[in-house]
Structures are given as C-alpha cells and as structure tokens.
Design a protein around this motif. Structure first.
Motif, PDB file in Angstrom:
ATOM      1  N   VAL A 174       0.875  -1.177   0.000  1.00  0.00           N
ATOM      2  CA  VAL A 174       0.000   0.000   0.000  1.00  0.00           C
ATOM      3  C   VAL A 174       0.907   1.221   0.000  1.00  0.00           C
ATOM      4  O   VAL A 174       1.851   1.303   0.802  1.00  0.00           O
ATOM      5  N   GLU A 175       0.630   2.149  -0.908  1.00  0.00           N
ATOM      6  CA  GLU A 175       1.523   3.289  -1.113  1.00  0.00           C
ATOM      7  C   GLU A 175       0.773   4.617  -0.931  1.00  0.00           C
ATOM      8  O   GLU A 175       0.026   5.022  -1.811  1.00  0.00           O
ATOM      9  N   PRO A 176       0.936   5.292   0.203  1.00  0.00           N
ATOM     10  CA  PRO A 176       0.470   6.681   0.324  1.00  0.00           C
ATOM     11  C   PRO A 176       1.560   7.614  -0.219  1.00  0.00           C
ATOM     12  O   PRO A 176       2.717   7.521   0.179  1.00  0.00           O
ATOM     13  N   ALA A 177       1.172   8.511  -1.155  1.00  0.00           N
ATOM     14  CA  ALA A 177       2.130   9.436  -1.762  1.00  0.00           C
ATOM     15  C   ALA A 177       1.621  10.869  -1.586  1.00  0.00           C
ATOM     16  O   ALA A 177       0.468  11.176  -1.921  1.00  0.00           O
ATOM     17  N   PHE A 178       2.480  11.750  -1.061  1.00  0.00           N
ATOM     18  CA  PHE A 178       2.089  13.113  -0.690  1.00  0.00           C
ATOM     19  C   PHE A 178       2.776  14.128  -1.603  1.00  0.00           C
ATOM     20  O   PHE A 178       4.015  14.116  -1.723  1.00  0.00           O
ATOM     21  N   GLY A 179       1.987  15.006  -2.227  1.00  0.00           N
ATOM     22  CA  GLY A 179       2.541  16.120  -2.993  1.00  0.00           C
ATOM     23  C   GLY A 179       2.776  17.297  -2.051  1.00  0.00           C
ATOM     24  O   GLY A 179       1.822  17.987  -1.673  1.00  0.00           O
ATOM     25  N   ILE A 180       4.022  17.512  -1.650  1.00  0.00           N
ATOM     26  CA  ILE A 180       4.328  18.500  -0.604  1.00  0.00           C
ATOM     27  C   ILE A 180       3.965  19.913  -1.028  1.00  0.00           C
ATOM     28  O   ILE A 180       3.379  20.687  -0.255  1.00  0.00           O
ATOM     29  N   GLY A 181       4.276  20.292  -2.258  1.00  0.00           N
ATOM     30  CA  GLY A 181       3.968  21.642  -2.726  1.00  0.00           C
ATOM     31  C   GLY A 181       2.481  21.926  -2.720  1.00  0.00           C
ATOM     32  O   GLY A 181       2.036  23.017  -2.315  1.00  0.00           O
ATOM     33  N   ARG A 182       1.694  20.968  -3.156  1.00  0.00           N
ATOM     34  CA  ARG A 182       0.242  21.166  -3.187  1.00  0.00           C
ATOM     35  C   ARG A 182      -0.329  21.280  -1.772  1.00  0.00           C
ATOM     36  O   ARG A 182      -1.232  22.089  -1.515  1.00  0.00           O
ATOM     37  N   ILE A 183       0.188  20.460  -0.871  1.00  0.00           N
ATOM     38  CA  ILE A 183      -0.290  20.530   0.516  1.00  0.00           C
ATOM     39  C   ILE A 183       0.039  21.895   1.119  1.00  0.00           C
ATOM     40  O   ILE A 183      -0.804  22.522   1.780  1.00  0.00           O
ATOM     41  N   LEU A 184       1.265  22.385   0.885  1.00  0.00           N
ATOM     42  CA  LEU A 184       1.662  23.691   1.425  1.00  0.00           C
ATOM     43  C   LEU A 184       0.797  24.804   0.849  1.00  0.00           C
ATOM     44  O   LEU A 184       0.369  25.726   1.565  1.00  0.00           O
ATOM     45  N   TYR A 185       0.522  24.736  -0.449  1.00  0.00           N
ATOM     46  CA  TYR A 185      -0.293  25.775  -1.079  1.00  0.00           C
ATOM     47  C   TYR A 185      -1.694  25.796  -0.470  1.00  0.00           C
ATOM     48  O   TYR A 185      -2.211  26.858  -0.089  1.00  0.00           O
ATOM     49  N   CYS A 186      -2.329  24.625  -0.367  1.00  0.00           N
ATOM     50  CA  CYS A 186      -3.680  24.554   0.186  1.00  0.00           C
ATOM     51  C   CYS A 186      -3.705  24.960   1.662  1.00  0.00           C
ATOM     52  O   CYS A 186      -4.648  25.608   2.125  1.00  0.00           O
ATOM     53  N   MET A 187      -2.657  24.592   2.378  1.00  0.00           N
ATOM     54  CA  MET A 187      -2.561  24.957   3.795  1.00  0.00           C
ATOM     55  C   MET A 187      -2.532  26.477   3.947  1.00  0.00           C
ATOM     56  O   MET A 187      -3.265  27.050   4.776  1.00  0.00           O
ATOM     57  N   LEU A 188      -1.723  27.175   3.138  1.00  0.00           N
ATOM     58  CA  LEU A 188      -1.637  28.631   3.212  1.00  0.00           C
ATOM     59  C   LEU A 188      -2.951  29.283   2.802  1.00  0.00           C
ATOM     60  O   LEU A 188      -3.407  30.250   3.421  1.00  0.00           O
ATOM     61  N   GLU A 189      -3.582  28.743   1.783  1.00  0.00           N
ATOM     62  CA  GLU A 189      -4.845  29.331   1.324  1.00  0.00           C
ATOM     63  C   GLU A 189      -5.949  29.150   2.371  1.00  0.00           C
ATOM     64  O   GLU A 189      -6.751  30.053   2.606  1.00  0.00           O
ATOM     65  N   HIS A 190      -5.977  27.974   3.015  1.00  0.00           N
ATOM     66  CA  HIS A 190      -6.990  27.735   4.044  1.00  0.00           C
ATOM     67  C   HIS A 190      -6.734  28.588   5.296  1.00  0.00           C
ATOM     68  O   HIS A 190      -7.677  28.897   6.033  1.00  0.00           O
ATOM     69  N   ALA A 191      -5.481  28.923   5.533  1.00  0.00           N
ATOM     70  CA  ALA A 191      -5.153  29.716   6.725  1.00  0.00           C
ATOM     71  C   ALA A 191      -5.382  31.216   6.504  1.00  0.00           C
ATOM     72  O   ALA A 191      -5.503  31.985   7.464  1.00  0.00           O
ATOM     73  N   TYR A 192      -5.458  31.629   5.244  1.00  0.00           N
ATOM     74  CA  TYR A 192      -5.557  33.056   4.914  1.00  0.00           C
ATOM     75  C   TYR A 192      -6.980  33.578   5.168  1.00  0.00           C
ATOM     76  O   TYR A 192      -7.961  32.912   4.828  1.00  0.00           O
ATOM     77  N   TYR A 193      -7.061  34.737   5.781  1.00  0.00           N
ATOM     78  CA  TYR A 193      -8.373  35.383   5.914  1.00  0.00           C
ATOM     79  C   TYR A 193      -8.177  36.894   6.076  1.00  0.00           C
ATOM     80  O   TYR A 193      -7.083  37.373   6.373  1.00  0.00           O
ATOM     81  N   VAL A 194      -9.267  37.616   5.864  1.00  0.00           N
ATOM     82  CA  VAL A 194      -9.271  39.080   6.023  1.00  0.00           C
ATOM     83  C   VAL A 194     -10.149  39.417   7.223  1.00  0.00           C
ATOM     84  O   VAL A 194     -11.266  38.906   7.349  1.00  0.00           O
ATOM     85  N   ARG A 195      -9.656  40.278   8.112  1.00  0.00           N
ATOM     86  CA  ARG A 195     -10.411  40.625   9.304  1.00  0.00           C
ATOM     87  C   ARG A 195     -11.676  41.414   8.941  1.00  0.00           C
ATOM     88  O   ARG A 195     -11.665  42.244   8.027  1.00  0.00           O
ATOM     89  N   GLU A 196     -12.740  41.134   9.666  1.00  0.00           N
ATOM     90  CA  GLU A 196     -14.001  41.833   9.434  1.00  0.00           C
ATOM     91  C   GLU A 196     -13.817  43.332   9.669  1.00  0.00           C
ATOM     92  O   GLU A 196     -13.135  43.753  10.605  1.00  0.00           O
ATOM     93  N   ASP A 197     -14.446  44.108   8.785  1.00  0.00           N
ATOM     94  CA  ASP A 197     -14.442  45.573   8.890  1.00  0.00           C
ATOM     95  C   ASP A 197     -13.042  46.190   8.771  1.00  0.00           C
ATOM     96  O   ASP A 197     -12.826  47.343   9.133  1.00  0.00           O
ATOM     97  N   ASP A 198     -12.091  45.352   8.276  1.00  0.00           N
ATOM     98  CA  ASP A 198     -10.735  45.899   8.108  1.00  0.00           C
ATOM     99  C   ASP A 198     -10.047  45.114   6.999  1.00  0.00           C
ATOM    100  O   ASP A 198      -9.247  44.215   7.219  1.00  0.00           O
ATOM    101  N   GLU A 199     -10.368  45.447   5.731  1.00  0.00           N
ATOM    102  CA  GLU A 199      -9.866  44.699   4.591  1.00  0.00           C
ATOM    103  C   GLU A 199      -8.363  44.835   4.421  1.00  0.00           C
ATOM    104  O   GLU A 199      -7.748  44.081   3.664  1.00  0.00           O
ATOM    105  N   GLU A 200      -7.769  45.807   5.088  1.00  0.00           N
ATOM    106  CA  GLU A 200      -6.326  45.966   4.991  1.00  0.00           C
ATOM    107  C   GLU A 200      -5.580  44.981   5.864  1.00  0.00           C
ATOM    108  O   GLU A 200      -4.379  44.799   5.730  1.00  0.00           O
ATOM    109  N   ARG A 201      -6.292  44.365   6.784  1.00  0.00           N
ATOM    110  CA  ARG A 201      -5.673  43.406   7.724  1.00  0.00           C
ATOM    111  C   ARG A 201      -5.844  41.998   7.194  1.00  0.00           C
ATOM    112  O   ARG A 201      -6.832  41.340   7.448  1.00  0.00           O
ATOM    113  N   LYS A 202      -4.891  41.560   6.430  1.00  0.00           N
ATOM    114  CA  LYS A 202      -4.906  40.206   5.876  1.00  0.00           C
ATOM    115  C   LYS A 202      -4.035  39.308   6.736  1.00  0.00           C
ATOM    116  O   LYS A 202      -2.909  39.664   7.044  1.00  0.00           O
ATOM    117  N   VAL A 203      -4.565  38.156   7.107  1.00  0.00           N
ATOM    118  CA  VAL A 203      -3.888  37.305   8.076  1.00  0.00           C
ATOM    119  C   VAL A 203      -3.650  35.915   7.510  1.00  0.00           C
ATOM    120  O   VAL A 203      -4.520  35.336   6.838  1.00  0.00           O
TER     121      VAL A 203
END
Length: 296
Positions: free
Chosen positions: A266-295
C-alpha cells in the motif's frame, strides 16, 4: 529483508519527482519538478488487517466513493471510517488506516476538514493491478486539487522487480504450528542425464527443476503413457527428449513451518507543494471591517 524478516514492513522516503508536463500551469500545482513524500507499506496479501486500525476507525470523513460518483447525487458523504471498511467501500483495514492517518495529518497542518474529501478512483482510472485507490482532494481557488494518493498496488511491484532482476523478493511467513502438506517433487537423475546429454545436461536439469506444478504433472502423464517426452517447450526451443529413468516426479507428504509469499504494498504518496499551497490558502483570511488586515 529488513525488520527481522517479519511483515508488515514499511519504508518512507522524500525527494524530487519529475514528469513530462508540457504546459506547466496553476501556479505551483502543475509543474515539471516537485517534492514528493511516500511510504511503501509491505504486508501479507492474505491478511490486510492493520493492528492500529482501531485508532482511526471512529473518524468521520467525507468519502466520495465510486458508487456515489456515478449516482445522481454526486456529493461526498460523511462516513465513519470503520463502517466504510466493514461495508467494503474501502477495500481493507490498511488502506483505511492510511486514509485515517492522512486525514489527521492534513487537519493538523491546517486544512479545513469541511473542504477536504477522499475520492475513490473510478474503475477505468485504476491501474490493471491496483485493488483500491483513494485521493485526498482539497478545495482551493483552483477547485478540487489532489494532494495525496493512497493506493493498494497488490503484489505487482515486487513481482515485476523479481522478473526483471532475477532475484527472490519473497517474504517468509511462519505458521503458528507446523502443518502437513502434499508437495509435488521433481528429481532429475543427474547421472543418467549426464551420460546421455553431456554438456547439455545442466540445461535439462534446470528446466526440470523450474517446472510449475501443472507442467510437471503433464510431463509425468506423458512419460507414463509413452515412456519419453520432448522438453522443447521448456528449453528455449532446444529439442531434448528424455525417458522415464531420467526424472522422478512424485507427490510427497511433508511438514512445513511456513511458506514464501510475495508481499502486497500500500503506497500513500504526498505532494508536498500542493499541501503547502492549500494549507496557506486555508489559513488566509481578512479581518471583518478591516480589509487591509490580511492574516495567514
């Protein structure tokens, strides 16, 4: 082999992979060179249960099974992993275990579980030798992206390596208690073969010892019927004719402590770049009432 000559046995590695991507696109998601991590988990093909499966059996995961994909609904279903294995949706506990561990890993690094699914390969997507395949797919701005693949590749890999390398890659499975078996034994008479065939005797001896059970029984029947038989089919076209006194083919009863098998993997294979990209995108958000505050 390693691990004290016991199964299961696993090896993990991480490095660069390459593919013939004619037109790289989607940022870092489709590139010619990427970092990949994988595990090769070798096991007895007749016992694919996993001793740690109970640790993940109660996880509820979005599973997009083959049946659901071809149904009218076409939406992943939140399913208890233990139920998926019990009902045969996931082929065995080892595949189920790695689905569970992959899910826990992805959640731990920051992937939103509500935007992650495990999609089973449709029948036409799987390699002819594969027994089951699931992809961990994550939803991002590019749509659903495959980040991890988990495949039960049966014993195909080792059998192919054995054939090409001419090396024994089997594993020895010891029985709890010795058992009695009937075994077909082929015993060439080296003295008679040497007198008759001289330098070709070794070729004939090796051909006789390499016979599978069906071929050996067929040879035995011909020898008993006519007293002689041609070995042309077993000696690369060389037409050697042997007689009954040149080989003994018989069934013997013997006690054995174990047997050799070719492990499945059984072979689990992980694409590290894709995981990192999705991780950063899921972690990104903009604070309410303050669009300049990107987190992130």
């Amino acid at each position: 082999y390693y691990n004290g000559s016991k199964l299961p046995f696993a090896a993990a590695q991480m490095g660069q992979s390459f593919r013939n991507e004619i037109s790289p696109k989607q940022g870092i998601l489709r590139v010619r060179e990427f970092t990949q991590a994988e595990i090769e988990y070798f096991m007895n093909p007749e016992d694919k249960n996993h001793y740690k499966f109970a640790q993940v059996a109660d996880l509820k995961i979005l599973l997009f099974s083959r049946d659901v994909q071809v149904s009218a609904v076409k939406r992943p279903v939140l399913t208890r992993l233990g139920d998926a294995v019990r009902d045969g949706m996931v082929s065995n506990e080892t595949v189920g275990y790695f689905i569970g561990r992959t899910y826990l890993f992805m959640v731990a690094v920051g992937i939103n579980p509500e935007r992650m699914r495990f999609r089973q390969h449709l029948q036409h997507e799987m390699a002819h030798y594969a027994e089951d395949c699931w992809d961990c797919e994550v939803e991002c701005s590019y749509g659903w992206v495959e980040c991890v693949g988990i495949a039960d590749r049966s014993a195909y890999d080792l059998k192919a390596h054995e054939k090409a390398s001419k090396r024994d890659l089997s594993a020895y499975i010891k029985y709890d208690e010795p058992i009695t078996v009937n075994e077909l034994v082929v015993e060439p008479n080296k003295k008679v073969l040497g007198q008759k065939f001289k330098k070709d005797a070794k070729v004939i001896n090796n051909a006789l010892l390499s016979l599978d059970e069906a071929s050996a029984l067929d040879l035995k029947a011909q020898l008993e019927s006519t007293g002689e038989v041609s070995l042309k089919a077993y000696c690369n076209g060389q037409d050697f004719v042997i007689s009954k006194d040149m080989v003994t083919i018989k069934q013997e009863e013997k006690k054995v402590n174990g047997r050799n098998i070719t492990p499945s993997v059984v072979e689990p294979a992980f694409g590290i770049g894709r995981i990192l990209y999705c991780m950063l995108e899921h972690a990104y958000y903009v604070r309410e009432d303050d669009e300049e505050r990107k987190v992130v």
